[in-house]
Scaffold this active site. Sequence first.
Site, PDB file in Angstrom:
ATOM      1  N   CYS A   2       0.848  -1.188   0.000  1.00 26.13           N
ATOM      2  CA  CYS A   2       0.000   0.000   0.000  1.00 26.13           C
ATOM      3  C   CYS A   2       0.888   1.245   0.000  1.00 26.13           C
ATOM      4  CB  CYS A   2      -0.854  -0.009   1.253  1.00 26.13           C
ATOM      5  SG  CYS A   2      -1.727  -1.568   1.456  1.00 26.13           S
ATOM      6  N   ARG A  27       1.408   1.789  -5.975  1.00 27.46           N
ATOM      7  CA  ARG A  27       1.678   0.802  -4.915  1.00 27.46           C
ATOM      8  C   ARG A  27       0.445  -0.024  -4.573  1.00 27.46           C
ATOM      9  NH1 ARG A  27       6.358   2.025  -2.227  1.00 27.46           N
ATOM     10  NH2 ARG A  27       5.676   0.794  -0.446  1.00 27.46           N
ATOM     11  N   TRP A  73      -3.523  -2.081  -1.488  1.00 28.65           N
ATOM     12  CA  TRP A  73      -3.426  -3.336  -2.238  1.00 28.65           C
ATOM     13  C   TRP A  73      -3.751  -4.404  -1.222  1.00 28.65           C
ATOM     14  CZ3 TRP A  73      -0.493  -7.850  -1.926  1.00 28.65           C
ATOM     15  CH2 TRP A  73      -0.541  -8.684  -3.045  1.00 28.65           C
ATOM     16  N   ASN A  99       0.889  -0.154   5.977  1.00 30.20           N
ATOM     17  CA  ASN A  99       1.414  -0.914   4.847  1.00 30.20           C
ATOM     18  C   ASN A  99       2.253  -2.030   5.434  1.00 30.20           C
ATOM     19  OD1 ASN A  99       2.429  -1.862   2.421  1.00 30.20           O
ATOM     20  ND2 ASN A  99       4.112  -0.396   2.391  1.00 30.20           N
ATOM     21  N   GLY A 100       1.885  -3.272   5.158  1.00 34.01           N
ATOM     22  CA  GLY A 100       2.632  -4.414   5.695  1.00 34.01           C
ATOM     23  C   GLY A 100       1.665  -5.493   6.147  1.00 34.01           C
ATOM     24  N   GLU A 466      10.729 -13.634 -19.605  1.00 32.16           N
ATOM     25  CA  GLU A 466      10.334 -12.235 -19.358  1.00 32.16           C
ATOM     26  C   GLU A 466       9.159 -11.849 -20.259  1.00 32.16           C
ATOM     27  OE1 GLU A 466      10.399  -9.974 -17.384  1.00 32.16           O
ATOM     28  OE2 GLU A 466       9.891  -8.187 -18.530  1.00 32.16           O
ATOM     29  N   LYS A 470       5.320 -10.464 -19.204  1.00 33.72           N
ATOM     30  CA  LYS A 470       4.677  -9.250 -19.741  1.00 33.72           C
ATOM     31  C   LYS A 470       3.271  -9.556 -20.256  1.00 33.72           C
ATOM     32  CE  LYS A 470       6.985  -6.423 -18.409  1.00 33.72           C
ATOM     33  NZ  LYS A 470       7.633  -7.188 -17.462  1.00 33.72           N
ATOM     34  N   GLU A 473       0.767 -10.682 -17.341  1.00 33.15           N
ATOM     35  CA  GLU A 473       0.427  -9.720 -16.272  1.00 33.15           C
ATOM     36  C   GLU A 473      -0.389  -8.543 -16.809  1.00 33.15           C
ATOM     37  OE1 GLU A 473       3.596  -7.782 -14.195  1.00 33.15           O
ATOM     38  OE2 GLU A 473       4.845  -7.650 -15.949  1.00 33.15           O
ATOM     39  N   HIS A 489      10.067 -32.322 -24.050  1.00 31.35           N
ATOM     40  CA  HIS A 489      10.090 -33.021 -22.754  1.00 31.35           C
ATOM     41  C   HIS A 489       8.784 -32.853 -21.995  1.00 31.35           C
ATOM     42  CE1 HIS A 489      14.224 -34.100 -23.360  1.00 31.35           C
ATOM     43  NE2 HIS A 489      14.546 -32.834 -23.601  1.00 31.35           N
ATOM     44  N   LYS A 582       2.943  -2.035  -8.056  1.00 35.00           N
ATOM     45  CA  LYS A 582       4.270  -1.761  -8.610  1.00 35.00           C
ATOM     46  C   LYS A 582       5.381  -2.153  -7.643  1.00 35.00           C
ATOM     47  CE  LYS A 582       7.090  -0.001 -11.656  1.00 35.00           C
ATOM     48  NZ  LYS A 582       7.275  -0.702 -12.950  1.00 35.00           N
TER      49      LYS A 582
END
Length: 587
Positions: A2, A27, A73, A99-100, A466, A470, A473, A489, A582
């Site tokens: 947050c 955030r 968040w 926040n936490g 990577e 992208k 998400e 495999h 973020k």
Amino acid sequence: MCGIIGYRGSRDATAVVLEGLKKLEYRGYDSFGVASLAVNKLVVFKQVGAISDFGYADMPLTRTNLAVGHTRWATHGAVTTANAHPQLSNDGKIAVLHNGIIDNWEALRQLLVHEGFTFSSGTDTEVIPNLIQLYISKGYAFHDAMRTTLQHLHGSYAVIVLHEDFDEIAFAKVGSPLLVGRGDNEFFIASDLSAFAKYTTNVVVLPDFHYGFITSNVSLFSLDSESRVEIPYQTIAVDVDEEEDPAIQQYMLKEIMEQPRVLLRAIDQSKDRFELLAEIIRKSQKVFFTGCGTSFHAGLAASYFFASVAKINCTPFLSSETGKLVEFFDDKSVLIALSQSGETADVLDAVKLAKNRGAVVIALVNVQGTTLPLLADHTLYLRAGVERCVLSTKTFTAQLGLLYLLAHTVAGNFSLAHTILNQLAASIQEVLITQAAVIRQVAEKTYNNSDYFIIGRDFASACAVEGALKIKEVSYIHAEGFAGGELKHGTLALVRESIPTVVLVTPDTRTRILSNAMEVKSRKGCIIGVDSLPNSVFDYFIQIPHVSEGLSLLLCIPLQLLAYNLAILRGCDPDKPRNLAKSVTVQ
Ligand code: AGP
């Protein structure tokens, strides 16, 4: 993760807080809330939704000189107004923004229920204001009640507390970031500097296990010794924070497009600095890379060119998976920690473990005034400017550029690498311009697919991972990136007609990766080739310039643009994807 902010001074505190919350929105943007103190009356407004969708006029708040705000968040408790912060005490006199994660919140909740308290939210945070109320009811002064409450909390927290009867902001920090900013007879407090940098960059970056109070001054205390401490202010030179431009519809596209300039800025740093770090690496016996998400992928890709260029066998590992690897850290180890935000909890934990074993820590960070540079022995800043999109794109390229330059410096080729990177910036620009149309066409043909594969070999396998991150998400399509040799495999079982498979081709791996492409093609899969040369196996051909060096910096560019186009076609928000934030400041 947050965002929290507080202000006490002569400005319109509510306006300062609302403005700061918009800077912190990256955030977390599930919900937001503001509390202000107006003549010993606590006024609170909370709302589900993103702060940027609301204006001051929409809120029943008045001008005051003391206000605090929170953008959420969700970790504990659904996204509801009741779970938005501030969380209030039963008597309504105490407001807490957090926040936490409070690890022992259930035990504390039971204790408080036993003492007659009731709870109206599903959050862990709600125990904090009620503990403070409990201690005050037992005769503790506000400051003592605050300290005693903190001593009962286990877990991570950056908290800001208002009490209706006191014209002050109480705060505390363990694990989650919190800074105090000093202006002219005014004070700010926030999760990161961006929230108030326009007013001041003269700050104290609070260390863990400290708490304090903002009145007309700031008093700071150690939670361990309970003694008052003085921590000097520092002025942090921050990159010019391009004001949010309302004309910009999507920061993701803006940040993808500015990568050539960002790469040039990133490598425009003193050669002596790189030589110093290169010497540390040469003298070490073990080199590790750590990070999360995209930052981890930069370290993964870099481990390939550290092997090929610097002839150093590096160990890349996910920060959340440090585990038994910690046994291998020692005073002959170097840990290269990658983090755009400088606040990712998993990365900070890995760094602390490595430091405890005597390792030297080199950090690559974008955001200044954050925790990672305080922990690291050496920090290279990405200098990429504010990255507002939750997806890391330009900072990935900046990380790769710096690591590429560092690998070559270890090998004694700083100047050569610098020249190559300047040329790569032009190649990135070329791809962004010449391939935009075909990438949009690929997206138009494939955005309704439920799955996407991306394959590559050697360092291109890291780019494949990577690229998959992208795509998933931001477009919510399930994407999987992996080494092309692994197809046969197992994953080949998933290949079916028209499934889009991006094939990342490098000169050294072309023959093998194209045969992997044929494995997909022969099962009617759709092949999207990323190569400098066309090939009949490609259903779509995204052409990249032939470069003899640094190809890993090019391969992800088309994948970033593809992910963006897929998101737009699927009606997804490219800047604020669902469920993400973020800066991930919780484990
Ligand atoms: C990447 O697009 C995501 N935003 C995420 O994976 C991110 O890279 C990760 O959370 C690490 O963040 P950091 O670089 O700030 O440490």
